[in-house]
Design an enzyme around this catalytic site. Structure first.
Site, PDB file in Angstrom:
ATOM      1  N   LYS A  38       0.846  -1.203   0.000  1.00 15.46           N
ATOM      2  CA  LYS A  38       0.000   0.000   0.000  1.00 15.46           C
ATOM      3  C   LYS A  38       0.879   1.249   0.000  1.00 15.46           C
ATOM      4  O   LYS A  38       2.066   1.174   0.332  1.00 15.46           O
ATOM      5  CB  LYS A  38      -0.927  -0.028   1.223  1.00 15.46           C
ATOM      6  CG  LYS A  38      -0.232  -0.082   2.574  1.00 15.46           C
ATOM      7  CD  LYS A  38      -1.179  -0.592   3.664  1.00 15.46           C
ATOM      8  CE  LYS A  38      -0.492  -0.567   5.029  1.00 15.46           C
ATOM      9  NZ  LYS A  38      -1.261  -1.324   6.035  1.00 15.46           N
ATOM     10  N   TYR A 271      14.454  30.977   8.122  1.00 21.52           N
ATOM     11  CA  TYR A 271      13.180  31.553   8.545  1.00 21.52           C
ATOM     12  C   TYR A 271      13.104  31.584  10.068  1.00 21.52           C
ATOM     13  O   TYR A 271      13.443  30.594  10.733  1.00 21.52           O
ATOM     14  CB  TYR A 271      12.017  30.695   8.039  1.00 21.52           C
ATOM     15  CG  TYR A 271      11.722  30.830   6.567  1.00 21.52           C
ATOM     16  CD1 TYR A 271      11.341  32.043   6.009  1.00 21.52           C
ATOM     17  CD2 TYR A 271      11.798  29.716   5.735  1.00 21.52           C
ATOM     18  CE1 TYR A 271      11.039  32.149   4.655  1.00 21.52           C
ATOM     19  CE2 TYR A 271      11.500  29.808   4.390  1.00 21.52           C
ATOM     20  CZ  TYR A 271      11.120  31.033   3.853  1.00 21.52           C
ATOM     21  OH  TYR A 271      10.821  31.129   2.523  1.00 21.52           O
TER      22      TYR A 271
END
Ligand SMILES: *Cc1c(COP(=O)(O)O)cnc(C)c1O
Length: 386
Positions: A38, A271
Site C-alpha cells: 500500500k 526563517y
C-alpha cells in the site's frame, strides 16, 4: 540514467529480496507471504517492488489499501491474489469483479451492500475481517458466538464469496507482558471464530493474522499468510526492539549541496532566525525540504552525512532547502548529502529521523513526496526511475 540530481531516493531491490527471504526463513513452512505494498510500497515505488516480488521471489499475494492501488497492480501485470485491506465503496463491486480483487468484508451491513451492488456482474471475493481488539474495522469479537453468527450470514449472501478470514494485531511489536497477553487473546479469538465456522460446515479458506511484527515475535503456527509490510522495506515495526531476522534498509534518500559559505559569529540562519552562529562557521545549503517529505521537525535537531561526516541541521528546514553546519568538513557545491542511508562508517536510518520527529519510520518513508525520483538499483546498478 537521466534524472534530476537534486533530491532522489535510491531503492535497493537486492535489499528488498534479502529482507523477504530472510523473513520467510523464520516463518513456519505453511505460512506464505502476502507482501503489503500500500501507499506506493511504503513510498518505495510500487512497480519495481511488486515486479521483483512476483517475478523473482514468486510472491502470489499482495495487500493494498484501496481499489485504485489494486487496479494499478493489475495494470502492471501482477497476477496473484490482491487483497484490499480497507473499505471500498460498494458501488465499485463491478470493478472488484472485473479485476479479480479480493475485498476485506468487515460487517454485515457492508457485506449486504456489496452483495447487492454486484448483482449482474458475478460474485465479489471477500476475506471476512474480524476485529479482535484493534477497534478499527471488522466484526467485533468480544462475543465469539455472535461474531461467528455474523460471519455465517455473510456466506449466505449471493453476491459475495468468502475465500478467507483475517484479523489485524495492534501490539504485536511490544514486549510488555500485558501486550503479549493481548496479542494472544486476539489470536485466540480468530481461532475460536474459525473453529465454529468450520464445525458449522463453512469453508473458512485462507485464515491469517500475522503482520511484520506478528511474524517475528509471536511463535505460533496457524496463520496461512504473513502480511509483510515494514520489515520488507528493512525498517523495524518497533525501533526499540531488535528483530530476530537480518534486514537491510531498502530506501536511501540522497540530496545535493547547492552552496557553501563562511559565516561570521552572530549571523542568523533561516526563517524565524531560530539559529544564530556562536562562532565563525562553514554552512552548506542542501536542496531538500519538507515538500520532499523531509520533516520540518528536524529543524535544529537532525543531521545529514556529507563526505562521511555527520553535519547538524541549523535553522528551520524550508520547503525546498535547508542548511547544515559543515565547519571542519571538506565540502563543495555538487557534493552528495545523505539524508537517509550510510556513508563511510556513519548511518542515518528512517527510524532515527522518526525518533527525532516523535513518530515511526513508516511515516517517514511513506511521506517522501512524489517530486522525489525513485532510482531503482539492482545488482548494484541503476536500472530504472519511478
Ligand atoms: C499495513 C497493514 C499490514 C502490514 O503491517 P506492517 O506492520 O507494515 O507489517 C498488515 N495488515 C494490515 C491489515 C495492514 O493494514
Amino acid at each position: 540514467m537521466d534524472y534530476l540530481k537534486r533530491t532522489y531516493a535510491k531503492i535497493n531491490i537486492d535489499s528488498l529480496k534479502f529482507n523477504a527471504q530472510s523473513y520467510l526463513s523464520v516463518l513456519p513452512s505453511e505460512t506464505k507471504l502476502m507482501c503489503v505494498v500500500k501507499a506506493n510500497a511504503y513510498g518505495h515505488g510500487v512497480k519495481a517492488v511488486t515486479s521483483c516480488l512476483q517475478d523473482e521471489l514468486g510472491v502470489r499475494w499482495f495487500g493494498v489499501s484501496n481499489i485504485d492501488e489494486a487496479i494499478e497492480l493489475r495494470e502492471n501485470g501482477i497476477l496473484g491474489d490482491i487483497l484490499i485491506l480497507g473499505c471500498t465503496p460498494p458501488s465499485q463491486a463491478d470493478r472488484l469483479i472485473k479485476y479479480d480483487i479480493t475485498q476485506a468484508c468487515f460487517d454485515l451491513s457492508y457485506a449486504g451492500q456489496l452483495s447487492k451492488a454486484s448483482d449482474g456482474y458475478g460474485k465479489v471475493k471477500v476475506h471476512i475481517k474480524l476485529d479482535t481488539g484493534m477497534s478499527r474495522i471488522g466484526i467485533p469479537c468480544d462475543d465469539i458466538k455472535a461474531a461467528a453468527a455474523q460471519a455465517e450470514e455473510m456466506y449466505k449472501l449471493d453476491g459475495i464469496m468468502p475465500t478467507g478470514i483475517f484479523t489485524h494485531l495492534c501490539v504485536a511489536d511490544s514486549d510488555k507482558e500485558d501486550n503479549i497477553r493481548f496479542t494472544q487473546r486476539q489470536i485466540n479469538r480468530i481461532k475460536s471464530v474459525c473453529e465454529i465456522l468450520t464445525a458449522d460446515g463453512y469453508d473458512i479458506g485462507v485464515c491469517h493474522w500475522l503482520n511484520s511484527a506478528g511474524g517475528v515475535y509471536t511463535n505460533q503456527n496457524g496463520s496461512k499468510l504473513a502480511r509483510l509490510g515494514i520489515i520488507l522495506y528493512g525498517l523495524y515495526p518497533n525501533h526499540q526492539l531488535e528483530v530476530p531476522v537480518k534486514m537491510r534498509p531498502v530506501m536511501e534518500l540522497v540530496s545535493t549541496v547547492s552552496m557553501v559559505k563562511k559565516i561570521k559569529k552572530g549571523t542568523d540562519i533561516g526563517y524565524g532566525r531560530t539559529f544564530t552562529a556562536d562562532r565563525d562557521m562553514s554552512i552548506a545549503t542542501i536542496a531538500a525540504g519538507y515538500a520532499d517529505g523531509y520533516p520540518r521537525l528536524l529543524s535544529n535537531k537532525g543531521e545529514v552525512l556529507i563526505n562521511g561526516k555527520r553535519c547538524k541541521i541549523v535553522g528551520n528546514v524550508c520547503m525546498d532547502q535547508f542548511m547544515a553546519d559543515t565547519t571542519g568538513v571538506k565540502v563543495k557545491p555538487g557534493d552528495e548529502a545523505v539524508l537517509i542511508g550510510r556513508m563511510g562508517d556513519e548511518e542515518i536510518t528512517a527510524d532515527d529521523i522518526a525518533d527525532i520527529c516523535h513518530t515511526i519510520g513508516y511515516e517517514i518513508v511513506c511521506g517522501i513526496t512524489k517530486r522525489v525520483p525513485r532510482v531503482i538499483i539492482k545488482d548494484g546498478k541503476e536500472t530504472g526511475i519511478e
